[in-house]
Design an enzyme around this catalytic site. Structure first.
Site, PDB file in Angstrom:
ATOM      1  N   ARG A 123       1.080  -1.210   0.232  1.00 37.81           N
ATOM      2  CA  ARG A 123       0.042   0.489  -0.070  1.00 37.81           C
ATOM      3  C   ARG A 123       0.884   1.170   0.604  1.00 37.81           C
ATOM      4  O   ARG A 123       0.829   2.238   0.437  1.00 37.81           O
ATOM      5  CB  ARG A 123      -0.684   0.407   1.116  1.00 37.81           C
ATOM      6  CG  ARG A 123      -1.640  -1.287   1.075  1.00 37.81           C
ATOM      7  CD  ARG A 123      -3.482  -0.763   1.983  1.00 37.81           C
ATOM      8  NE  ARG A 123      -3.895  -1.784   2.013  1.00 37.81           N
ATOM      9  CZ  ARG A 123      -3.953  -3.543   2.994  1.00 37.81           C
ATOM     10  NH1 ARG A 123      -2.858  -2.811   3.113  1.00 37.81           N
ATOM     11  NH2 ARG A 123      -4.719  -3.652   2.637  1.00 37.81           N
ATOM     12  N   LYS A 145       3.146  11.937 -11.376  1.00 34.44           N
ATOM     13  CA  LYS A 145       1.889  10.884 -12.665  1.00 34.44           C
ATOM     14  C   LYS A 145       3.011   9.000 -12.273  1.00 34.44           C
ATOM     15  O   LYS A 145       3.479   9.379 -12.711  1.00 34.44           O
ATOM     16  CB  LYS A 145       2.179  11.004 -13.629  1.00 34.44           C
ATOM     17  CG  LYS A 145       0.268  12.268 -13.911  1.00 34.44           C
ATOM     18  CD  LYS A 145       0.131  12.513 -14.973  1.00 34.44           C
ATOM     19  CE  LYS A 145      -1.233  13.690 -14.456  1.00 34.44           C
ATOM     20  NZ  LYS A 145      -0.610  14.422 -15.829  1.00 34.44           N
ATOM     21  N   GLU A 187       8.472  19.162 -25.497  1.00 33.45           N
ATOM     22  CA  GLU A 187       8.571  19.184 -24.029  1.00 33.45           C
ATOM     23  C   GLU A 187       9.009  20.933 -23.258  1.00 33.45           C
ATOM     24  O   GLU A 187       8.542  22.224 -22.954  1.00 33.45           O
ATOM     25  CB  GLU A 187       8.838  18.070 -23.011  1.00 33.45           C
ATOM     26  CG  GLU A 187       7.532  16.888 -23.652  1.00 33.45           C
ATOM     27  CD  GLU A 187       6.066  16.925 -23.077  1.00 33.45           C
ATOM     28  OE1 GLU A 187       5.668  17.247 -22.434  1.00 33.45           O
ATOM     29  OE2 GLU A 187       5.493  15.781 -24.278  1.00 33.45           O
ATOM     30  N   LYS A 229       6.886  23.560 -13.998  1.00 32.57           N
ATOM     31  CA  LYS A 229       6.154  22.227 -13.715  1.00 32.57           C
ATOM     32  C   LYS A 229       5.944  21.892 -12.568  1.00 32.57           C
ATOM     33  O   LYS A 229       4.628  21.671 -11.548  1.00 32.57           O
ATOM     34  CB  LYS A 229       6.569  20.695 -14.284  1.00 32.57           C
ATOM     35  CG  LYS A 229       5.649  19.744 -13.583  1.00 32.57           C
ATOM     36  CD  LYS A 229       5.592  18.448 -14.711  1.00 32.57           C
ATOM     37  CE  LYS A 229       4.465  17.122 -14.151  1.00 32.57           C
ATOM     38  NZ  LYS A 229       4.985  16.651 -14.921  1.00 32.57           N
ATOM     39  N   GLU A 239      -5.015  16.838 -11.508  1.00 28.87           N
ATOM     40  CA  GLU A 239      -4.983  17.306 -12.504  1.00 28.87           C
ATOM     41  C   GLU A 239      -6.950  17.955 -12.422  1.00 28.87           C
ATOM     42  O   GLU A 239      -7.221  17.019 -13.133  1.00 28.87           O
ATOM     43  CB  GLU A 239      -4.834  16.273 -13.727  1.00 28.87           C
ATOM     44  CG  GLU A 239      -5.436  16.969 -14.593  1.00 28.87           C
ATOM     45  CD  GLU A 239      -4.215  16.042 -16.218  1.00 28.87           C
ATOM     46  OE1 GLU A 239      -2.993  15.799 -15.513  1.00 28.87           O
ATOM     47  OE2 GLU A 239      -4.742  15.740 -17.404  1.00 28.87           O
ATOM     48  N   ARG A 243      -3.714  21.764 -14.270  1.00 29.49           N
ATOM     49  CA  ARG A 243      -2.592  20.850 -14.248  1.00 29.49           C
ATOM     50  C   ARG A 243      -2.667  20.696 -16.331  1.00 29.49           C
ATOM     51  O   ARG A 243      -2.006  20.154 -16.708  1.00 29.49           O
ATOM     52  CB  ARG A 243      -2.063  20.141 -13.999  1.00 29.49           C
ATOM     53  CG  ARG A 243      -0.800  18.551 -14.204  1.00 29.49           C
ATOM     54  CD  ARG A 243      -1.076  18.339 -12.824  1.00 29.49           C
ATOM     55  NE  ARG A 243       0.361  16.943 -13.260  1.00 29.49           N
ATOM     56  CZ  ARG A 243       0.737  16.449 -12.077  1.00 29.49           C
ATOM     57  NH1 ARG A 243       0.131  15.993 -10.755  1.00 29.49           N
ATOM     58  NH2 ARG A 243       1.793  15.116 -12.660  1.00 29.49           N
ATOM     59  N   ASN A 247      -1.031  19.277 -20.770  1.00 34.46           N
ATOM     60  CA  ASN A 247      -1.009  18.651 -22.397  1.00 34.46           C
ATOM     61  C   ASN A 247      -0.882  19.693 -22.836  1.00 34.46           C
ATOM     62  O   ASN A 247      -2.103  19.043 -24.215  1.00 34.46           O
ATOM     63  CB  ASN A 247      -2.404  17.983 -22.202  1.00 34.46           C
ATOM     64  CG  ASN A 247      -1.872  16.940 -21.115  1.00 34.46           C
ATOM     65  OD1 ASN A 247      -0.693  16.608 -21.028  1.00 34.46           O
ATOM     66  ND2 ASN A 247      -2.693  16.961 -20.079  1.00 34.46           N
ATOM     67  N   HIS A 250      -0.929  17.873 -27.228  1.00 34.98           N
ATOM     68  CA  HIS A 250      -0.912  16.029 -26.501  1.00 34.98           C
ATOM     69  C   HIS A 250      -2.159  15.968 -26.951  1.00 34.98           C
ATOM     70  O   HIS A 250      -2.359  14.320 -27.540  1.00 34.98           O
ATOM     71  CB  HIS A 250      -0.845  15.846 -25.058  1.00 34.98           C
ATOM     72  CG  HIS A 250       0.311  16.086 -24.255  1.00 34.98           C
ATOM     73  ND1 HIS A 250       1.490  17.579 -24.204  1.00 34.98           N
ATOM     74  CD2 HIS A 250       1.477  15.251 -23.989  1.00 34.98           C
ATOM     75  CE1 HIS A 250       2.194  17.410 -23.833  1.00 34.98           C
ATOM     76  NE2 HIS A 250       2.842  16.087 -23.511  1.00 34.98           N
ATOM     77  N   HIS A 254      -1.466  12.870 -29.050  1.00 31.76           N
ATOM     78  CA  HIS A 254      -1.776  11.666 -28.635  1.00 31.76           C
ATOM     79  C   HIS A 254      -2.493  10.761 -29.837  1.00 31.76           C
ATOM     80  O   HIS A 254      -2.068   9.582 -30.330  1.00 31.76           O
ATOM     81  CB  HIS A 254      -2.935  11.672 -27.914  1.00 31.76           C
ATOM     82  CG  HIS A 254      -1.706  11.186 -26.283  1.00 31.76           C
ATOM     83  ND1 HIS A 254      -2.751  12.742 -24.918  1.00 31.76           N
ATOM     84  CD2 HIS A 254      -0.681  11.253 -25.819  1.00 31.76           C
ATOM     85  CE1 HIS A 254      -1.655  12.303 -24.399  1.00 31.76           C
ATOM     86  NE2 HIS A 254      -0.173  11.784 -24.593  1.00 31.76           N
ATOM     87  N   HIS A 267       7.147  10.066 -28.435  1.00 30.63           N
ATOM     88  CA  HIS A 267       6.239  11.154 -28.039  1.00 30.63           C
ATOM     89  C   HIS A 267       6.649  12.469 -28.421  1.00 30.63           C
ATOM     90  O   HIS A 267       4.966  13.562 -28.687  1.00 30.63           O
ATOM     91  CB  HIS A 267       6.077  10.614 -27.058  1.00 30.63           C
ATOM     92  CG  HIS A 267       4.772  11.912 -26.031  1.00 30.63           C
ATOM     93  ND1 HIS A 267       3.345  11.206 -25.843  1.00 30.63           N
ATOM     94  CD2 HIS A 267       5.097  12.758 -24.405  1.00 30.63           C
ATOM     95  CE1 HIS A 267       3.177  12.300 -24.743  1.00 30.63           C
ATOM     96  NE2 HIS A 267       4.206  13.344 -24.425  1.00 30.63           N
TER      97      HIS A 267
END
Ligand code: NAD
Ligand code: GLY
Length: 363
Positions: A123, A145, A187, A229, A239, A243, A247, A250, A254, A267
């Site tokens: 956990r 993340k 980025e 960031k 997010e 946040r 993106n 993106h 994507h 990416h």
């Protein structure tokens, strides 16, 4: 040895970021400062192990850490349950308990899966990010993340779980191939577009030094990217709102990655294409000038990034974009640039018209 320190301020989940050239051997010093457990396992792939595993092992062992290692296969296609289980199996075999910690040494794939292993084992046990790609240094190692992929989509299974420390040695970027370096630069440019026009201009003025991988220039670029960031994550860790601006480019990016089968584009390359498409849409919506669009496109091209969208029908693009995580109640929400250095998130009513126009204008 140049060392810059900063803190990501998240109350009891706050952590330090160290950025410098040649600071990998000082990992044990950083761990001691944050009271990291003395029993650790470093997670890396065979390539990163051969490049930097020895330096990290030496730093930890000479400082008295009980050192273990877990080797995972290299590649995005291994960011899955099988590899996650391999990490958990290793931790069980080495008798890890809650007084033990994990260290992710490598790119974003290693960081994401190691972070998720730390979030889920018993956990939650502490972990540290030691990113060795530009993308990981300026993006994935900061912000907590963590995830693995599902056959139906990227990063579908994961958790927000912050590291105890992020240790960035820009010297590790010397061994990165040119394409990976360029993908990370996409980025970096993104941070200039969303938050800091003078940083965007500085990137343009210092392009040569950055591409030669000059230590000073890299430290400055990585530091500013991490600061931006960190500031965003500090106000919106999970997010819920702001946040999402991380993106930029993106949603379309994507779609490019997805339609091309995740093999043709890195990416960052797909994000570069996406940011150019978004710049055109932002211009169309009177949020930025034609000169801003040209500046964005030229800077990305100068860093050897693609800017032309691959030739898929507009409906195919739209279908792919509607699977984006930012789609809310069937409506596409886009991050748009307001000039350079500012941005906003807007729900889009007529995506078909806007994207079709943008794609036409780019040709
Ligand atoms: P990656 O981890 O696959 O690394 C790219 C390649 O570089 C790999 O082959 C790796 O072995 C190699 N490599 C790593 N360090 C090296 C070095 N110093 N020298 C030479 N080779 C080196 O890819 P990436 O671009 O670092 O990360 C992409 C991943 O990051 C994706 O899975 C993406 O989903 C994730 N990501 C996560 C976040 C987040 O916030 N958590 C943000 C952006 C991206
Ligand atoms: N890379 C996007 C984020 O961390 O939110």
């Amino acid at each position: 040895m140049k060392l810059k320190r900063m803190v990501v301020g998240l109350g009891e989940r706050s952590y330090s970021i160290w950025i410098g050239g040649g600071i990998l051997p000082r990992l044990s010093q950083a761990l001691q400062e944050v009271n990291f457990p003395k029993k650790v396992a470093v997670v890396f792939n065979p390539l990163v192990q051969s490049l930097y595993g020895g330096t990290v092992a030496e730093s930890l062992q000479s400082a008295g850490y009980e050192y273990h290692q877990i080797i995972i296969p290299d590649g995005e296609e291994h960011k899955n349950w099988t590899t996650l289980q391999k990490i958990h199996d290793g931790l069980i075999a080495y008798g890890f308990d809650r007084q033990s910690g994990l260290i992710a040494l490598g790119g974003g794939v290693t960081g994401d899966i190691c972070g998720f292993a730390a979030a889920t084992f018993l956990r939650g046990i502490p972990y540290v990010q030691v990113p060795t790609t530009l993308l990981a240094q300026v993006d994935s190692s900061v912000g907590g993340k963590t995830a693995i992929n599902h056959p139906k989509g990227k990063n579908l299974i994961g958790a927000f779980y912050q590291p105890r420390h992020v240790h960035i040695d820009v010297d590790t970027l010397q061994s990165l191939d040119a394409r990976e370096f360029a993908a990370g630069m996409a980025e970096v440019v993104k941070y200039g577009i969303i938050r800091d026009k003078s940083f965007f201009e500085w990137l343009s003025q210092n392009r040569e030094a950055l591409q030669k991988r000059d230590t000073e220039a890299l430290i400055r670029a990585v530091k500013r990217a991490c600061q931006i960031k960190a500031n965003i994550v500090e106000v919106d860790e999970r997010e819920n709102a702001q946040r999402a601006i991380l993106n930029l480019g993106h949603t379309f990016g994507h779609a490019v990655e997805n339609l091309s089968g995740y093999r043709t584009y890195r990416h960052g390359e797909a994000v570069a294409v996406g940011m150019v498409v978004i710049a055109h849409i932002s211009q169309r919506l009177d949020l930025c000038s034609a000169a801003d669009v040209v500046a964005i496109r030229q800077l990305l091209q100068a860093f050897d990034l693609p800017v032309m969208p691959p030739d898929y029908p507009i409906d195919t693009y739209l279908d792919a974009m509607m699977r984006d995580k930012k789609v809310l109640k069937g409506k596409l929400r886009l991050v748009l640039n307001r000039g350079i250095g500012d941005c906003l998130v807007r729900e889009i009513d007529e995506p078909a018209t806007l994207f079709a126009e943008a794609l036409n204008n780019i040709q």
